[in-house]
Design an enzyme around this catalytic site. Structure first.
Site, PDB file in Angstrom:
ATOM      1  N   GLY A   1      -7.412   3.940  -4.494  1.00 41.81           N
ATOM      2  CA  GLY A   1      -6.169   4.667  -4.250  1.00 41.81           C
ATOM      3  C   GLY A   1      -5.137   4.425  -5.318  1.00 41.81           C
ATOM      4  O   GLY A   1      -4.443   5.353  -5.764  1.00 41.81           O
TER       5      GLY A   1
ATOM      6  N   ARG B   1       0.853  -1.191   0.000  1.00 39.85           N
ATOM      7  CA  ARG B   1       0.000   0.000   0.000  1.00 39.85           C
ATOM      8  C   ARG B   1       0.892   1.246   0.000  1.00 39.85           C
ATOM      9  O   ARG B   1       1.755   1.393   0.861  1.00 39.85           O
ATOM     10  CB  ARG B   1      -0.906   0.001   1.222  1.00 39.85           C
ATOM     11  CG  ARG B   1      -1.925  -1.138   1.226  1.00 39.85           C
ATOM     12  CD  ARG B   1      -2.890  -1.000   2.390  1.00 39.85           C
ATOM     13  NE  ARG B   1      -3.802  -2.117   2.493  1.00 39.85           N
ATOM     14  CZ  ARG B   1      -4.932  -2.250   1.788  1.00 39.85           C
ATOM     15  NH1 ARG B   1      -5.274  -1.311   0.918  1.00 39.85           N
ATOM     16  NH2 ARG B   1      -5.712  -3.301   1.950  1.00 39.85           N
TER      17      ARG B   1
ATOM     18  N   ASP C   1     -14.056  -4.795  -2.524  1.00 43.90           N
ATOM     19  CA  ASP C   1     -15.125  -3.908  -2.048  1.00 43.90           C
ATOM     20  C   ASP C   1     -16.105  -3.497  -3.142  1.00 43.90           C
ATOM     21  O   ASP C   1     -17.171  -2.969  -2.843  1.00 43.90           O
ATOM     22  CB  ASP C   1     -14.523  -2.647  -1.429  1.00 43.90           C
ATOM     23  CG  ASP C   1     -13.694  -2.946  -0.188  1.00 43.90           C
ATOM     24  OD1 ASP C   1     -14.128  -3.789   0.614  1.00 43.90           O
ATOM     25  OD2 ASP C   1     -12.620  -2.349  -0.033  1.00 43.90           O
TER      26      ASP C   1
ATOM     27  N   HIS D   1     -14.678  -0.777   4.779  1.00 40.96           N
ATOM     28  CA  HIS D   1     -14.574   0.372   5.672  1.00 40.96           C
ATOM     29  C   HIS D   1     -15.517   1.505   5.288  1.00 40.96           C
ATOM     30  O   HIS D   1     -16.132   2.130   6.146  1.00 40.96           O
ATOM     31  CB  HIS D   1     -13.136   0.915   5.682  1.00 40.96           C
ATOM     32  CG  HIS D   1     -12.217   0.142   6.562  1.00 40.96           C
ATOM     33  ND1 HIS D   1     -12.346   0.124   7.930  1.00 40.96           N
ATOM     34  CD2 HIS D   1     -11.157  -0.652   6.272  1.00 40.96           C
ATOM     35  CE1 HIS D   1     -11.401  -0.635   8.462  1.00 40.96           C
ATOM     36  NE2 HIS D   1     -10.673  -1.118   7.484  1.00 40.96           N
TER      37      HIS D   1
END
Length: 360
Positions: free
Chosen positions: A113, A74, A136, A180
């Site tokens: 992202g 990440r 997600d 999230h």
């Protein structure tokens, strides 16, 4: 020689290898001489020139293999313009590596992202193609991301397995599902697994309404209740707080509750006399092999990505619209999330079959 860089960024998922295979096989089948450079551990490999020259054999036998053979990491977009620990300009380093290796294109397999950084590099003058990865399913501009269906299958199986033990012991079970900021995975897994209550970030809950739903089931002779709870589920009270106030509250609660499900379980125990248990499948939802849907989807997305490369159509994100694979500009998607619409037919239909969202 057509030289193509490839990297996988952000959280892993089950169909990354399958998607890379779709790109590679399509390129190798073209009439061009092709060399593929695989960057290790996502954008980190592009920054620090950590890569391997791939061979056609590297893309054989990986359609059914989960994870990513290139590794991933990440690299938060908000930190991309900040120098690393040694003062290195990350964006300039990535551009330098791209030019040093004389790449004709960079293929980025990643979620929100990762695609924001892909768009940044595109705006900096690099030829970039994005492929939509995330369990997600929250990447704006595509109806489906690869990895979602496989993760949903695992989350659904967790709910399925909980049913028998919940019924045997007459308990309330909370199954915490990844997500999230958005609730697609929880919503679909909850529907498929027969959850009685589904809590997602887009629909703030009232703990008293959840307790009422459980008591109503008890009155109907149903001795157990299954809650599918997104890790980003939020109460109406917390949703009304400012970002600063919410952050302060989360820091305060961090020592008491490992996650939101434990907090909900604690509050339900106080509101009712039921026996509450929490199950968190966690990263198992990212693991294992891709299911048949994701294998087929990934192959199609990868093939379309290769078509864009061969046609020199860069700055594009490959997407699924309905049943057709197509593409949109990277900047149409970058920085945007695809949320569950609380007024959508999907939510309305869930309510029609008796599912509570803890809000009314």
């Amino acid at each position: 020689m057509l030289r193509v860089g490839m990297l996988t960024s952000g959280g892993d998922c089950q169909a990354l290898n399958a998607t890379m295979r779709g790109v590679a096989k399509s390129l190798y089948k073209s009439d061009k001489e092709v060399e593929i450079i695989g960057f290790l551990e996502g954008y980190k490999g592009l920054m620090y020139e950590e890569y391997r020259v791939m061979k056609p054999s590297d893309f054989s036998g990986i359609l059914t293999t989960g994870g990513t053979m290139l590794g991933t990491s990440r690299q938060p977009f908000k930190l991309m313009r900040e120098p690393d620990a040694n003062g290195m300009d990350k964006v300039e380093a990535m551009k330098s590596t791209y030019k040093k290796l004389k790449l004709d294109c960079l293929v980025v397999l990643g979620g929100n992202g990762s695609q924001k950084t892909a768009n940044l590099l595109s705006e900096e003058g690099l030829n970039v193609i994005g492929l939509p990865k995330t369990i997600d399913n929250d990447l704006y501009g595509t109806d489906m991301t690869f990895g979602f269906q496989s993760a949903m299958e695992i989350a659904t199986n967790a709910i399925d397995c909980i049913h028998t033990t919940a019924a045997s012991h007459s308990r309330v079970f909370i199954v915490e599902v990844m997500g999230h900021k958005v609730g697609w995975l929880t919503l679909y897994a909850g529907l498929a697994g027969g959850a009685d209550i589904i809590l997602i970030p887009e629909i703030p809950y009232d703990i008293k309404k959840i307790a009422e739903a459980i008591k109503t089931r008890e009155k109907e002779g149903k001795k157990f209740t299954i809650l599918a709870v997104a890790e980003g589920a939020i109460s109406k009270e917390d949703a009304s707080l400012s970002k600063k106030e919410l952050k302060k509250k989360k820091l305060k609660d961090a020592g008491r509750y490992p996650s939101i499900s434990y907090e909900i379980g604690d509050m339900l125990s106080a509101e009712t006399d039921v026996d509450v248990r929490v199950t968190v499948p966690g990263h198992t939802q990212r693991g294992g092999d891709p299911n048949p849907y994701d294998r087929a989807l990934s192959t199609r997305l990868g093939a379309h990505g290769a078509e864009l490369i061969l046609g020199k159509k860069f700055g594009r994100l490959v997407v699924l619209k309905g049943t057709e694979v197509t593409d949109i500009a990277l900047n149409e998607s970058a920085g945007k999330l695809k949320y569950v619409d609380p007024e959508s037919s999907l939510v309305r239909e869930a309510r029609l079959v008796g599912i509570s969202f803890g809000d009314k």
